[in-house]
Design a protein around this motif. Structure first.
Motif, PDB file in Angstrom:
ATOM      1  N   TYR A  70       0.657  -1.345   0.091  1.00 45.45           N
ATOM      2  CA  TYR A  70       0.076   0.215  -0.175  1.00 45.45           C
ATOM      3  C   TYR A  70       0.927   1.297   0.057  1.00 45.45           C
ATOM      4  O   TYR A  70       0.537   2.181  -0.747  1.00 45.45           O
ATOM      5  N   ALA A  71       2.034   1.072   0.777  1.00 45.11           N
ATOM      6  CA  ALA A  71       2.752   2.389   0.775  1.00 45.11           C
ATOM      7  C   ALA A  71       3.372   2.451  -0.704  1.00 45.11           C
ATOM      8  O   ALA A  71       3.570   3.768  -1.107  1.00 45.11           O
ATOM      9  N   LYS A  80     -10.347   3.365   4.253  1.00 43.94           N
ATOM     10  CA  LYS A  80     -10.315   4.414   5.105  1.00 43.94           C
ATOM     11  C   LYS A  80      -9.543   4.088   6.420  1.00 43.94           C
ATOM     12  O   LYS A  80      -9.263   4.824   7.444  1.00 43.94           O
ATOM     13  N   GLY A  81      -8.972   2.904   6.555  1.00 41.14           N
ATOM     14  CA  GLY A  81      -8.359   2.319   7.520  1.00 41.14           C
ATOM     15  C   GLY A  81      -8.002   1.138   7.466  1.00 41.14           C
ATOM     16  O   GLY A  81      -8.749   0.050   6.654  1.00 41.14           O
ATOM     17  N   HIS A  88      -6.528  -2.774  -7.149  1.00 42.78           N
ATOM     18  CA  HIS A  88      -5.756  -3.111  -8.464  1.00 42.78           C
ATOM     19  C   HIS A  88      -4.688  -1.762  -8.569  1.00 42.78           C
ATOM     20  O   HIS A  88      -5.287  -0.963  -9.171  1.00 42.78           O
ATOM     21  N   TRP A  89      -3.570  -2.048  -8.424  1.00 44.94           N
ATOM     22  CA  TRP A  89      -2.810  -1.075  -8.521  1.00 44.94           C
ATOM     23  C   TRP A  89      -1.936  -1.223  -9.833  1.00 44.94           C
ATOM     24  O   TRP A  89      -0.917  -1.976  -9.972  1.00 44.94           O
ATOM     25  N   ASP A 124      -6.269   4.260  -2.938  1.00 44.32           N
ATOM     26  CA  ASP A 124      -6.988   3.519  -1.911  1.00 44.32           C
ATOM     27  C   ASP A 124      -8.381   3.187  -2.386  1.00 44.32           C
ATOM     28  O   ASP A 124      -9.107   2.784  -1.667  1.00 44.32           O
ATOM     29  N   ALA A 125      -8.637   3.279  -3.587  1.00 45.45           N
ATOM     30  CA  ALA A 125      -9.724   2.705  -4.300  1.00 45.45           C
ATOM     31  C   ALA A 125      -9.712   1.230  -4.272  1.00 45.45           C
ATOM     32  O   ALA A 125      -8.690   0.582  -4.473  1.00 45.45           O
ATOM     33  N   MET A 126     -10.839   0.613  -3.823  1.00 43.01           N
ATOM     34  CA  MET A 126     -11.064  -0.843  -3.952  1.00 43.01           C
ATOM     35  C   MET A 126     -12.435  -1.110  -4.327  1.00 43.01           C
ATOM     36  O   MET A 126     -13.495  -0.316  -4.297  1.00 43.01           O
ATOM     37  N   ALA A 127     -12.484  -2.186  -5.052  1.00 46.68           N
ATOM     38  CA  ALA A 127     -13.642  -2.791  -5.526  1.00 46.68           C
ATOM     39  C   ALA A 127     -14.341  -3.668  -4.451  1.00 46.68           C
ATOM     40  O   ALA A 127     -13.590  -4.257  -3.702  1.00 46.68           O
ATOM     41  N   LEU A 128     -15.432  -3.370  -4.105  1.00 46.73           N
ATOM     42  CA  LEU A 128     -16.320  -3.971  -3.053  1.00 46.73           C
ATOM     43  C   LEU A 128     -17.498  -4.804  -3.554  1.00 46.73           C
ATOM     44  O   LEU A 128     -18.135  -4.362  -4.234  1.00 46.73           O
ATOM     45  N   ALA A 129     -17.219  -6.116  -3.364  1.00 51.48           N
ATOM     46  CA  ALA A 129     -18.502  -7.169  -3.766  1.00 51.48           C
ATOM     47  C   ALA A 129     -19.312  -7.402  -2.592  1.00 51.48           C
ATOM     48  O   ALA A 129     -18.690  -7.662  -1.650  1.00 51.48           O
TER      49      ALA A 129
END
Length: 193
Positions: free
Chosen positions: A13-14, A46-47, A78-79, A25-30
């Motif tokens: 993440y860093a 957010k944490g 997905h980075w 910090d965007a993430m797909a939430l299923a």
């Protein structure tokens, strides 16, 4: 190999925050309804820590309704610039009211007002109606702090699995899978690409 998926996530993440130009910090939430019908959307992390991965939303939204019916979810980071993904599955628990209040207080005032003005996921007659509701909310709280709406809160995904995927040439990708044990430790292994 690392035996702590949270330490590995922290490192990745860093690197993503340094490399990604937009929303690392965007993430797909299923989520899924009680009958199993799935739905996916992007939310913002957010944490995170050993207790899980946190996001906030309107609890009456589609995702909030799904989580009330079926408190299981999956996340995907997905980075692209790093050619990496992290996939997380787990149980969902609500964050405390104090934690939600503390986070809500850090949001920009316009975002706070928007949380009051929006009936998230409900049909909207016109954009003008939403803008009017926003203006009315702005007047309502003029000169006062904006409290957290009662229908707005946070969710923590407590992972049961965390997979780290690294792109490799010729589609010979590297996949590291962590599975939670009942005692709180983790089993780690590799998956075929």
């Amino acid at each position: 190999m690392a035996d702590d998926p949270f330490a590995l996530f922290d490192a990745w993440y860093a690197e993503a925050k340094a490399a990604e130009t937009n929303d690392p910090d965007a993430m797909a939430l299923a989520t899924a309804k009680a009958n199993g019908a799935p739905s996916v959307r992007m939310v913002l992390l957010k944490g995170f820590g050993p207790d899980g991965f946190v996001f906030y939303t309107n609890e009456t939204s589609v995702k909030g309704q799904h989580l009330a019916e079926n408190p299981e979810a999956a996340l995907l980071f997905h980075w692209k610039s790093l050619r990496r993904q992290v996939r997380i599955e787990g149980h969902v628990v609500r964050v405390s009211a104090d934690e939600a209040d503390a986070y809500f207080a850090t949001r920009g005032r316009d975002s706070q007002l928007g949380a009051w003005a929006s009936d998230q996921s409900r049909p909207l007659e016109s954009r003008a109606l939403f803008e009017r509701r926003y203006d009315e909310t702005k007047q309502r709280f003029d000169g006062h702090p904006v409290p957290r709406p009662p229908h707005w809160g946070g969710y923590r995904i407590v992972p049961t699995t965390i997979e780290f995927w690294q792109d490799r040439t010729h589609r010979l990708h590297e996949r590291r899978m962590f599975r939670a044990r009942e005692d709180g430790s983790w089993d780690e292994g590799l998956l075929y690409p």
